[in-house]
Design a protein around this motif. Structure first.
Motif, PDB file in Angstrom:
ATOM      1  N   LEU A  12      15.733 -12.488 -27.328  1.00  0.00           N
ATOM      2  CA  LEU A  12      17.059 -11.887 -27.347  1.00  0.00           C
ATOM      3  C   LEU A  12      17.873 -12.326 -28.553  1.00  0.00           C
ATOM      4  O   LEU A  12      18.588 -11.567 -29.171  1.00  0.00           O
ATOM      5  N   GLU A 298      14.564 -17.024 -20.984  1.00  0.00           N
ATOM      6  CA  GLU A 298      14.449 -16.804 -19.540  1.00  0.00           C
ATOM      7  C   GLU A 298      13.349 -17.624 -18.874  1.00  0.00           C
ATOM      8  O   GLU A 298      12.782 -17.164 -17.881  1.00  0.00           O
ATOM      9  N   HIS A 333      22.513 -13.141 -18.593  1.00  0.00           N
ATOM     10  CA  HIS A 333      21.375 -12.353 -19.075  1.00  0.00           C
ATOM     11  C   HIS A 333      20.047 -13.071 -18.818  1.00  0.00           C
ATOM     12  O   HIS A 333      19.116 -12.480 -18.275  1.00  0.00           O
ATOM     13  N   GLU A 334      19.964 -14.314 -19.220  1.00  0.00           N
ATOM     14  CA  GLU A 334      18.668 -15.002 -19.092  1.00  0.00           C
ATOM     15  C   GLU A 334      18.287 -15.206 -17.628  1.00  0.00           C
ATOM     16  O   GLU A 334      17.114 -15.120 -17.271  1.00  0.00           O
ATOM     17  N   HIS A 337      16.646 -12.285 -15.862  1.00  0.00           N
ATOM     18  CA  HIS A 337      15.202 -12.148 -16.088  1.00  0.00           C
ATOM     19  C   HIS A 337      14.366 -12.786 -14.978  1.00  0.00           C
ATOM     20  O   HIS A 337      13.174 -12.512 -14.881  1.00  0.00           O
ATOM     21  N   GLU A 356      13.890  -6.172 -20.595  1.00  0.00           N
ATOM     22  CA  GLU A 356      15.168  -6.236 -21.325  1.00  0.00           C
ATOM     23  C   GLU A 356      16.168  -5.169 -20.906  1.00  0.00           C
ATOM     24  O   GLU A 356      17.364  -5.448 -20.803  1.00  0.00           O
ATOM     25  N   TYR A 408      16.959  -2.939 -24.977  1.00  0.00           N
ATOM     26  CA  TYR A 408      18.041  -3.626 -24.259  1.00  0.00           C
ATOM     27  C   TYR A 408      19.159  -2.632 -23.918  1.00  0.00           C
ATOM     28  O   TYR A 408      19.497  -2.411 -22.766  1.00  0.00           O
TER      29      TYR A 408
HETATM   30 ZN   LIG Z   1      16.382 -10.754 -22.439  1.00  0.00          ZN
END
Ligand SMILES: [Zn+2]
Length: 546
Positions: A12, A298, A333-334, A337, A356, A408
């Motif tokens: 990312l 992640e 975000h992470e 995952h 993503e 993404y």
């Molecule tokens: Zn990601």
């Protein structure tokens, strides 16, 4: 260099290298190299076996930047064969590969190690090999691979972040995404002044009596190779619980107060994700959040964090619409995952939007859960400025070709569009949850996902998935106004044949749902050309008014 950059895109953080509004991120189309095929193809010597477990036992010398150890690999043969394909970067030594006490012959080609057995391995037989290796692994890029750094106080800080470049940059494994081990053990010996935080549950910590201490971790679930992670540093630890889920947090001692404040976001985030996507997938291993010197990754049950203990993304308003600064982008975000990427994994990097696009959409779900629908719609639409629409999101399978960044942002905008196509939020949330639970711990292709969505909704969504994922261009809604009789004609202009997608048009707050196809249809609207609106915040499309 371009090649390396392209591969880092799926980390990312590499998106920093491509600020929005910059030049195209697309490299020219080139034929896959031998290295791409060796890494990307699920060839006969990979397909002939099914991984059962890894037992990785390493010793890490932070001063010498040296790693040594062995991976005990257990696998089941799927057909009779004498050769299997594993991977270890060419700059690392293969010390020996044993089956029991028998040394096996092997051939190295680039980062691949072909192992030959003295006798046929029979279908269904379970085999165990010990792969011994050592060397100084490469440090690539700002985040990639394995890095031997110092923290700001000058203490060693060794971390891994090898998505894209491949886990075989620091340990031997079957380096692809289709086949995962069912579980794994990880033993990490490090200087006793430091702490290792890896994936899974810590079973034991043993003083080896030579200045080193070994940390033994058990990972109780399937795990993809790039998630296997070392985080070796002078960590301080604090913990919390969410019901029976353990939450463990690690940071440098100087950052303890900041971490306690910032990491408090983990709990409401996990609660929101559990509500919409089902129970946290790795409960036996717990949830961990670990400070690292790069922005974040992640790593399964051991999410790594380097977002400066501030909201937004590296202190920026990430989608530029005033919402990002309400939360810590990296934590959200992470951690998303864990559901999308770690629990459900794409079986080939060409389908990486399954990680993503979904994790990015999960950010929007988080925003909706915590801050409301208006913020969520603003947030997701903020991503439009980052989309290029120059190449399809899904790339060529089997040649180690990671998609562009559109996976993404366009991925999330596409899922937001799909929600409007379903046009029933209770059905939508049920569908997301059942998708997440149905494919839990599986490695899937986009086709599996599309089939599931078609069956669950009773709709034929395939042309919509195809247009958004397998074509570069957005669907164009063409509108033809005839002012004298107050009508407007409409149709889709798309690359995909038989594309049909409902869309809301007319007057905002009093939308009319129309069902355009690629053939012209006409509706009575009574609205002037300039008054006639389209719900482009709910459907990511282009509109052309004639
Ligand atoms: Zn990601």
């Amino acid at each position: 260099m371009e090649q390396i950059l392209r591969k880092l895109v799926c980390v990312l953080l590499a998106s920093l290298a491509y600020p929005s509004g910059g030049v195209s991120q697309q490299p020219p189309q080139t034929a896959p190299t031998r290295a791409d095929i060796l890494r990307g193809e699920y060839g006969p010597y990979r397909a002939n076996n099914d991984l059962i477990s890894y037992d990785l036992d390493v010793r890490v010398d932070p001063e010498k930047k040296f790693i040594s150890g062995k991976n005990t690999i257990r696998f089941r043969m799927l057909n009779d064969a004498t050769r299997i394909h594993l991977d270890l970067f060419a700059n690392l030594n293969v010390d020996k590969i044993l089956q029991g006490s028998t040394a096996l012959k092997y051939t190295r080609e680039l980062n691949t190690v072909f192992i030959d057995f003295p006798a046929q391995l029979k279908k269904n037989s379970v085999r165990v090999i010990d792969f011994y290796y050592s060397g100084s692994p490469q440090e690539t890029g700002r985040f990639g691979g394995i890095s031997f750094k110092k923290d700001p106080a000058g203490r060693p800080w060794v971390t891994t972040a090898c998505q894209g470049i491949g886990a075989s940059i620091w340990w031997p494994n079957k380096d692809q995404q289709r086949d995962e081990v069912e579980n794994m053990r990880l033993h990490v010996a490090i200087p006793s002044t430091l702490t290792d935080v890896s994936n899974g549950r810590l079973d034991a910590k043993t003083d080896l009596g030579d200045g080193y201490t070994r940390y033994d971790w058990s990972i109780h679930y399937p795990i993809n190779n790039y998630c296997v992670s070392l985080n070796i540093g002078s960590y301080q630890h604090f913990s919390d619980r969410l019901g029976d889920l353990t939450l463990d947090f690690y940071c440098l001692p100087e950052n303890l107060d900041k971490a306690r404040r910032q990491f408090a976001q983990a709990k409401p985030m996990i609660e929101a994700f559990q509500k919409y996507f089902g129970e946290y997938p790795f409960k036996r291993d717990g949830y961990k959040l670990i400070e690292v010197p790069y922005s974040g990754m992640e790593h399964q049950s051991a999410v790594t964090y380097g977002n400066r203990f501030a909201n937004g993304y590296l202190e920026r308003d990430w989608t530029g619409v005033g919402v990002s600064l309400k939360f810590d982008f990296i934590i959200i975000h992470e951690s998303a995952h864990e559901w999308f990427g770690n629990s459900i994994t794409a079986s080939d990097v060409s389908d990486e939007w399954i990680h993503e696009g979904w994790a990015t959409y999960a950010e929007c779900v988080y925003v909706e859960a915590l801050f409301g629908t208006d913020d969520a719609i603003r947030y997701v639409n903020g991503y439009k400025s980052k989309v290029r629409n120059q190449q399809p999101i899904i790339t060529t399978r089997g040649v180690n070709k990671s998609p562009s960044q559109d996976m993404y942002f366009k991925g999330a905008l596409f899922l937001n569009t799909l929600r409007s196509v379903i046009n029933d939020d209770s059905k939508w949330w049920k569908l997301l949850r059942s998708y997440s639970m149905h494919f839990r711990y599986q490695n899937i292709a986009t086709a599996d996902l599309v089939k599931y969505f078609n069956v669950q909704t009773g709709l034929n969504l395939t042309p919509i998935f195809d247009q958004y994922l397998r074509q570069a261009e957005l669907p164009v809604l063409e509108l033809q106004f005839r002012q004298n009789d107050g009508t407007v004609s409409y149709r889709w202009k798309t690359v995909v044949k038989d594309f049909a997608m409902p869309v809301k048009v007319g007057r905002r707050n009093d939308w009319q749902l129309v069902k355009p196809t690629t053939e012209w249809q006409t509706m009575k609207s009574g609205l002037q050309r300039d008054e006639f609106d389209v719900a482009t915040d709910r459907y990511y499309i282009e509109v052309v008014k004639n």
